[in-house]
Design a protein around this motif. Structure first.
Motif, mmCIF file in Angstrom:
data_model
loop_
_atom_site.group_PDB
_atom_site.id
_atom_site.type_symbol
_atom_site.label_atom_id
_atom_site.label_comp_id
_atom_site.label_asym_id
_atom_site.label_seq_id
_atom_site.Cartn_x
_atom_site.Cartn_y
_atom_site.Cartn_z
ATOM 1 N N TYR A 111 -2.078 -0.371 -2.082
ATOM 2 C CA TYR A 111 -2.135 -1.355 -1.489
ATOM 3 C C TYR A 111 -3.330 -2.390 -1.679
ATOM 4 O O TYR A 111 -2.881 -3.560 -1.759
ATOM 5 C CB TYR A 111 -2.700 -0.945 0.309
ATOM 6 N N GLU A 143 -1.053 -5.563 -2.867
ATOM 7 C CA GLU A 143 -1.300 -6.476 -1.751
ATOM 8 C C GLU A 143 -2.463 -7.568 -1.938
ATOM 9 O O GLU A 143 -2.207 -8.721 -1.516
ATOM 10 C CB GLU A 143 -1.444 -5.811 -0.473
ATOM 11 N N THR A 194 5.905 8.203 5.035
ATOM 12 C CA THR A 194 6.761 7.463 5.621
ATOM 13 C C THR A 194 6.200 6.077 5.489
ATOM 14 O O THR A 194 7.033 5.195 5.608
ATOM 15 C CB THR A 194 7.088 7.657 7.024
ATOM 16 N N GLY A 240 5.285 4.416 2.627
ATOM 17 C CA GLY A 240 5.918 3.726 1.828
ATOM 18 C C GLY A 240 7.464 3.225 2.059
ATOM 19 O O GLY A 240 7.620 2.078 1.547
ATOM 20 N N ILE A 241 8.145 4.016 2.916
ATOM 21 C CA ILE A 241 9.492 3.509 3.291
ATOM 22 C C ILE A 241 9.031 2.379 4.303
ATOM 23 O O ILE A 241 10.039 1.485 4.179
ATOM 24 C CB ILE A 241 10.214 4.673 3.982
ATOM 25 N N ALA A 247 6.887 0.319 4.546
ATOM 26 C CA ALA A 247 6.272 -0.790 3.728
ATOM 27 C C ALA A 247 7.389 -1.495 2.951
ATOM 28 O O ALA A 247 7.411 -3.031 3.059
ATOM 29 C CB ALA A 247 5.181 -0.469 2.831
ATOM 30 N N ASP A 248 8.276 -0.877 2.293
ATOM 31 C CA ASP A 248 9.400 -1.536 1.677
ATOM 32 C C ASP A 248 10.410 -1.938 2.549
ATOM 33 O O ASP A 248 10.833 -3.301 2.205
ATOM 34 C CB ASP A 248 9.994 -0.516 1.106
ATOM 35 N N LEU A 249 10.590 -1.809 3.865
ATOM 36 C CA LEU A 249 11.268 -2.336 4.910
ATOM 37 C C LEU A 249 10.754 -3.526 5.620
ATOM 38 O O LEU A 249 11.345 -4.605 5.722
ATOM 39 C CB LEU A 249 11.779 -1.289 5.828
ATOM 40 N N SER A 267 7.170 -4.614 4.774
ATOM 41 C CA SER A 267 5.908 -5.202 4.150
ATOM 42 C C SER A 267 4.842 -4.326 4.273
ATOM 43 O O SER A 267 4.755 -3.569 5.598
ATOM 44 C CB SER A 267 5.479 -6.679 4.495
ATOM 45 N N ARG A 268 3.944 -4.206 3.438
ATOM 46 C CA ARG A 268 2.763 -3.387 3.401
ATOM 47 C C ARG A 268 1.930 -3.674 4.688
ATOM 48 O O ARG A 268 1.292 -2.842 5.369
ATOM 49 C CB ARG A 268 2.049 -3.240 2.042
#
Length: 438
Positions: A270, A274, A396, A398-399, A401-403, A405-406
């Motif tokens: 992050y 980010e 979860t 990471g998933i 965040a990918d969907l 945003s972080r």
């Protein structure tokens, strides 16, 4: 069974001699070196960058296999080991075995070179499993060392000093051993990482010696669980019926600990991805949070002695919610205060660091307070299970965040802490327990 837990909660005894408490705390200092250097900061990055072939399409996934695999194995072994403790098996012997397995197999990482991916994964599977099981065994000593009034203080002392061990090991490895330029001196750089694994193994064993010399392993005597098959230790529904109050706490622990584990596992990704922080910035954040975690664990341990574990946990969860909220709105806060994002992040990290040790130390002391005396080994084994479940739940992030945003995924972390606080409020027996301690 609830009544047995309540009666256990009001028993009072004296603290063990200071030399035993010192010996027990030394194990936290010893084992923190492994998780800091091998799992969190040094070897994990080295493995992905240098052990995994450059042409490989998979990089982080190999390390994930080792971490997830060892977590699942530890989730099975921890309650089994707890069951053996309740049946009278020596905690000291079990701890010695886990320590020797972890340290000796960590030495074998010396022989892992570029391309030896699966051998490296196999060794990490063994060492990380042994480390996690050892953590549960070591924690099972706590009810024998601390009176119920001082359990939070002593747990905080051990957990806080563990961060000192992380700091010392990081200096030893990063400043003294690994000094070569990774580009100009690639071969030497790899060799220094290999030697660092031997150094960490030696450090682990040497610093743990006071634990085995000074801590006494009290026999269970007549305080044994009825004879039952070890498979019963894996039946969570049966274990919940046996200790319902403890399990109500475990479900709260699962969620707020998932929030903590999310920050631990993803803070590097992050902050660099980010916020654009440099490696130097990350080192500064690491050093600052190590010391804030040390003082936070010990300081809140002192506070817990007077106000009780439940109030401390609510206060620390509140700190975490403030810290993650600050991270979520970091750009607006930086603009409002006319500060750089880096400086605001450092303040937020210090706030989170203050809570990172104390929330784990207070949770460990509560397990000792709520566990039935004849099942304290099983209780700490199950604590290890829920700790690992929290790690899986944290993954979860990471998933999400990918969907989404972080930055938006931080809202999920805040939700973890809120759910944990709500579930903790249901553990009303803690209020009575806190009064009984005084």
């Amino acid at each position: 069974m609830e009544s047995s837990t309540s009666s256990a909660a009001i028993q009072v005894k004296k603290n063990a001699p200071k030399r035993q408490i010192f010996g027990w705390a030394m194990y936290d200092i010893a084992n923190q070196a492994y998780t800091t250097i091998v799992i969190s900061f040094v070897y994990s990055a080295f493995f992905v960058a240098y052990i995994v072939p450059e042409e490989s399409q998979w990089r982080d996934a190999y390390w994930s296999i080792a971490i997830i695999g060892s977590t699942l194995i530890a989730m099975v072994l921890s309650p089994m080991v707890g069951h053996w403790i309740d049946r009278g098996v020596s905690k000291k012997k079990l701890l010695a075995w886990s320590t020797l397995i972890c340290a000796s197999f960590t030495c074998l990482l010396y022989f892992i070179g570029p391309g030896d991916v699966w051998w490296g994964i196999a060794i990490i599977l063994i060492t990380n499993t042994a480390w996690m099981v050892g953590e549960a065994i070591m924690s099972a000593f706590l009810p024998e060392l601390a009176s119920r009034k001082n359990m939070g203080l002593i747990s905080g002392l051990g957990w806080g000093l563990g961060y000192l061990g992380g700091f010392v090991s990081m200096v030893m490895v990063s400043v003294i051993i690994i000094r070569a330029d990774p580009i100009a001196e690639r071969g030497l750089y790899i060799a220094q990482h290999q030697w660092a694994m031997i150094a960490i193994s030696i450090y682990f064993v040497l610093v743990a010696i006071p634990t085995f010399m000074l801590v006494k392993d009290k026999p269970k005597g007549t305080n044994l669980v009825p004879r039952e098959h070890w498979r019963e230790s894996l039946n969570l529904f049966r274990q919940q019926r046996l200790q319902p109050v403890l399990f109500r706490f475990f479900w709260a622990f699962l969620f707020y600990m998932a929030g903590v584990q999310t920050v631990i596992k993803f803070i590097g990704i992050y902050s660099t991805g980010e916020l654009g922080l440099t490696q130097t910035d990350l080192v500064a954040v690491f050093l600052a949070t190590q010391f804030s975690a040390l003082f936070g664990a010990i300081g809140f341990g002192v506070v817990e002695r007077f106000v009780g574990a439940r109030k401390v946990l609510f206060a620390v969860i509140g700190l975490w919610i403030i810290a993650i909220s600050g991270m979520y709105g970091i750009h607006d806060i930086a603009a409002w205060l006319n500060m750089s994002v880096r400086d605001v992040f450092l303040i937020v990290a210090l706030l989170a660091g203050t809570g990172i040790g104390s929330i784990q130390a207070s949770s460990r002391s509560l397990v000792g307070l709520l566990a039935a005396p004849e099942r304290d080994g099983s209780a700490f084994g199950l604590w290890g299970v829920f700790n690992r479940m929290a790690m899986l739940l944290a993954a979860t992030f990471g998933i999400v965040a990918d969907l989404f945003s972080r930055q938006n995924a931080l809202l999920m972390v805040i939700a973890f802490f809120i759910i944990g606080a709500v579930l903790l409020a249901r553990v009303t027996q803690l209020s009575a327990l806190s009064r009984a301690r005084h």
